[in-house]
Design a protein around this motif. Sequence first.
Motif, PDB file in Angstrom:
ATOM      1  N   ASP A   5      -7.201  -3.383  31.005  1.00 25.30           N
ATOM      2  CA  ASP A   5      -9.182  -3.814  30.372  1.00 25.30           C
ATOM      3  C   ASP A   5      -8.454  -3.756  28.446  1.00 25.30           C
ATOM      4  O   ASP A   5      -7.725  -2.825  28.322  1.00 25.30           O
ATOM      5  CB  ASP A   5     -10.139  -2.899  30.423  1.00 25.30           C
ATOM      6  N   VAL A   6      -9.112  -4.458  28.352  1.00 20.23           N
ATOM      7  CA  VAL A   6      -8.450  -5.327  26.728  1.00 20.23           C
ATOM      8  C   VAL A   6     -10.035  -5.927  26.811  1.00 20.23           C
ATOM      9  O   VAL A   6      -9.776  -5.552  25.066  1.00 20.23           O
ATOM     10  CB  VAL A   6      -7.928  -6.524  26.653  1.00 20.23           C
ATOM     11  N   GLY A   7     -11.120  -4.821  27.057  1.00 19.90           N
ATOM     12  CA  GLY A   7     -12.359  -5.495  26.397  1.00 19.90           C
ATOM     13  C   GLY A   7     -13.475  -4.632  25.578  1.00 19.90           C
ATOM     14  O   GLY A   7     -12.390  -3.551  24.743  1.00 19.90           O
ATOM     15  N   VAL A   8     -13.601  -5.149  24.404  1.00 15.69           N
ATOM     16  CA  VAL A   8     -13.895  -4.064  23.462  1.00 15.69           C
ATOM     17  C   VAL A   8     -14.218  -2.739  23.461  1.00 15.69           C
ATOM     18  O   VAL A   8     -14.512  -1.905  22.356  1.00 15.69           O
ATOM     19  CB  VAL A   8     -15.055  -4.696  22.389  1.00 15.69           C
ATOM     20  N   ASP A   9     -14.309  -2.544  24.667  1.00 14.48           N
ATOM     21  CA  ASP A   9     -15.457  -1.433  25.079  1.00 14.48           C
ATOM     22  C   ASP A   9     -14.126   0.381  24.636  1.00 14.48           C
ATOM     23  O   ASP A   9     -14.602   1.001  25.250  1.00 14.48           O
ATOM     24  CB  ASP A   9     -16.595  -0.942  26.218  1.00 14.48           C
ATOM     25  N   MET A  10     -12.964  -1.020  25.153  1.00 11.93           N
ATOM     26  CA  MET A  10     -12.560   0.370  25.435  1.00 11.93           C
ATOM     27  C   MET A  10     -11.541   1.662  24.018  1.00 11.93           C
ATOM     28  O   MET A  10     -12.284   0.695  22.562  1.00 11.93           O
ATOM     29  CB  MET A  10     -10.945   0.223  25.640  1.00 11.93           C
TER      30      MET A  10
ATOM     31  N   VAL B 256     -10.685 -17.140  28.545  1.00 16.55           N
ATOM     32  CA  VAL B 256     -10.305 -17.062  29.530  1.00 16.55           C
ATOM     33  C   VAL B 256     -11.937 -16.875  29.935  1.00 16.55           C
ATOM     34  O   VAL B 256     -12.281 -16.219  29.790  1.00 16.55           O
ATOM     35  CB  VAL B 256      -9.606 -16.273  29.901  1.00 16.55           C
ATOM     36  N   ILE B 257     -12.777 -17.796  30.921  1.00 15.63           N
ATOM     37  CA  ILE B 257     -13.780 -17.896  30.947  1.00 15.63           C
ATOM     38  C   ILE B 257     -14.321 -16.646  32.279  1.00 15.63           C
ATOM     39  O   ILE B 257     -13.696 -16.055  33.275  1.00 15.63           O
ATOM     40  CB  ILE B 257     -13.581 -18.761  32.207  1.00 15.63           C
ATOM     41  N   GLY B 258     -15.052 -16.157  31.688  1.00 13.17           N
ATOM     42  CA  GLY B 258     -16.124 -14.870  32.527  1.00 13.17           C
ATOM     43  C   GLY B 258     -17.587 -15.069  32.998  1.00 13.17           C
ATOM     44  O   GLY B 258     -17.709 -15.977  33.209  1.00 13.17           O
ATOM     45  N   ASN B 259     -17.274 -14.155  33.808  1.00 14.85           N
ATOM     46  CA  ASN B 259     -19.090 -14.669  33.982  1.00 14.85           C
ATOM     47  C   ASN B 259     -20.034 -15.354  33.885  1.00 14.85           C
ATOM     48  O   ASN B 259     -20.650 -16.230  34.164  1.00 14.85           O
ATOM     49  CB  ASN B 259     -18.893 -13.086  35.514  1.00 14.85           C
ATOM     50  N   HIS B 260     -20.294 -14.695  32.574  1.00 10.72           N
ATOM     51  CA  HIS B 260     -21.279 -14.318  31.583  1.00 10.72           C
ATOM     52  C   HIS B 260     -21.135 -15.262  30.953  1.00 10.72           C
ATOM     53  O   HIS B 260     -22.261 -15.956  29.500  1.00 10.72           O
ATOM     54  CB  HIS B 260     -21.983 -13.484  30.606  1.00 10.72           C
ATOM     55  N   ASP B 261     -19.914 -17.203  31.386  1.00  2.00           N
ATOM     56  CA  ASP B 261     -19.755 -17.792  30.467  1.00  2.00           C
ATOM     57  C   ASP B 261     -19.850 -19.083  31.707  1.00  2.00           C
ATOM     58  O   ASP B 261     -19.706 -19.995  30.748  1.00  2.00           O
ATOM     59  CB  ASP B 261     -18.537 -18.081  30.127  1.00  2.00           C
TER      60      ASP B 261
ATOM     61  N   VAL C 250       2.899  -8.935  32.393  1.00  2.00           N
ATOM     62  CA  VAL C 250       1.873  -7.587  32.422  1.00  2.00           C
ATOM     63  C   VAL C 250       0.571  -8.390  32.201  1.00  2.00           C
ATOM     64  O   VAL C 250       0.581  -9.286  32.422  1.00  2.00           O
ATOM     65  CB  VAL C 250       1.862  -7.306  30.992  1.00  2.00           C
ATOM     66  N   HIS C 251      -0.582  -7.535  33.005  1.00  4.74           N
ATOM     67  CA  HIS C 251      -2.072  -8.394  33.243  1.00  4.74           C
ATOM     68  C   HIS C 251      -3.090  -7.869  32.340  1.00  4.74           C
ATOM     69  O   HIS C 251      -3.348  -5.832  32.596  1.00  4.74           O
ATOM     70  CB  HIS C 251      -1.880  -7.901  34.523  1.00  4.74           C
ATOM     71  N   PHE C 252      -3.680  -8.534  31.260  1.00  5.53           N
ATOM     72  CA  PHE C 252      -4.577  -8.480  30.495  1.00  5.53           C
ATOM     73  C   PHE C 252      -5.705  -8.734  31.101  1.00  5.53           C
ATOM     74  O   PHE C 252      -5.911  -9.907  32.301  1.00  5.53           O
ATOM     75  CB  PHE C 252      -4.525  -8.715  29.440  1.00  5.53           C
ATOM     76  N   TYR C 253      -6.837  -7.847  31.402  1.00  8.27           N
ATOM     77  CA  TYR C 253      -8.166  -8.440  32.052  1.00  8.27           C
ATOM     78  C   TYR C 253      -9.503  -7.851  30.970  1.00  8.27           C
ATOM     79  O   TYR C 253      -9.535  -6.579  30.460  1.00  8.27           O
ATOM     80  CB  TYR C 253      -8.431  -7.975  33.430  1.00  8.27           C
ATOM     81  N   GLY C 254     -10.512  -7.753  31.898  1.00  2.00           N
ATOM     82  CA  GLY C 254     -12.027  -7.700  30.850  1.00  2.00           C
ATOM     83  C   GLY C 254     -12.811  -6.812  32.309  1.00  2.00           C
ATOM     84  O   GLY C 254     -12.070  -6.302  33.101  1.00  2.00           O
TER      85      GLY C 254
ATOM     86  N   TYR D 274     -11.226 -10.731  35.366  1.00  2.00           N
ATOM     87  CA  TYR D 274     -11.097  -9.839  36.486  1.00  2.00           C
ATOM     88  C   TYR D 274     -10.091  -8.881  36.733  1.00  2.00           C
ATOM     89  O   TYR D 274      -8.478 -10.115  36.317  1.00  2.00           O
ATOM     90  CB  TYR D 274     -11.820 -10.394  38.045  1.00  2.00           C
ATOM     91  N   ALA D 275     -10.092  -7.655  36.270  1.00  2.00           N
ATOM     92  CA  ALA D 275      -8.784  -6.460  37.161  1.00  2.00           C
ATOM     93  C   ALA D 275      -8.233  -7.605  38.365  1.00  2.00           C
ATOM     94  O   ALA D 275      -8.911  -7.838  39.687  1.00  2.00           O
ATOM     95  CB  ALA D 275      -9.080  -5.430  37.275  1.00  2.00           C
TER      96      ALA D 275
END
Length: 179
Positions: free
Chosen positions: A155-160, A81-86, A137-141, A124-125
């Motif tokens: 948020d399901v990002g690796v920083d959680m 799922v495309i992010g801003n840095h992709d 359910v909604h998962f975001y980074g 994005y949230a």
Amino acid sequence: MFVQKFYTSDTHFCHHRILAMCARPFASIEDHDEAIVSRWNSVVRDDDIVYHLGDFAFHLGLNSERIRGLFFRLKGRKHLVIGNHDVTKRGDLHPTLAGLDWAARPEHALRTRDGGRDLWLSHYAARTWPCQHHGSVHFYGHSHGKLPGQGRSRDVGVDMPDVLFQPRLFSELTKDMEA
């Protein structure tokens, strides 16, 4: 053996500044990248599905061969799922990522099912999402643990703190979530 679905976001492979920006506990970006590959592969099997919710890597043009090598070392059938840095400055999927062997065409958002529930995936949230009022359910980074979820979003990002730099199952990510 049945196929499992995993979710993650914001690995930021090859992104030197992410270590300080997000207080990631690694001595170097090489240690960071190797730890994520190792932790990923400790839970994901070759046939499992992994949804990566954006910001897979950084400096995509400068590190294309390293990114390609990291990608192919990661187990599972990977969806992006495309992010801003992709993306490029024009908003197109960066050629380095476009050339990887994703299980399906990368998308800006994706709807799927897991745990008997409708699931909306985006980088994005969102305050609202499809079927939100019907148990979806909604998962975001993107937010690196700084934007708390609301209701059935998270948020399901690796920083959680509960993610520990590895992909997680739907059941793990929703265990403390309202029904």
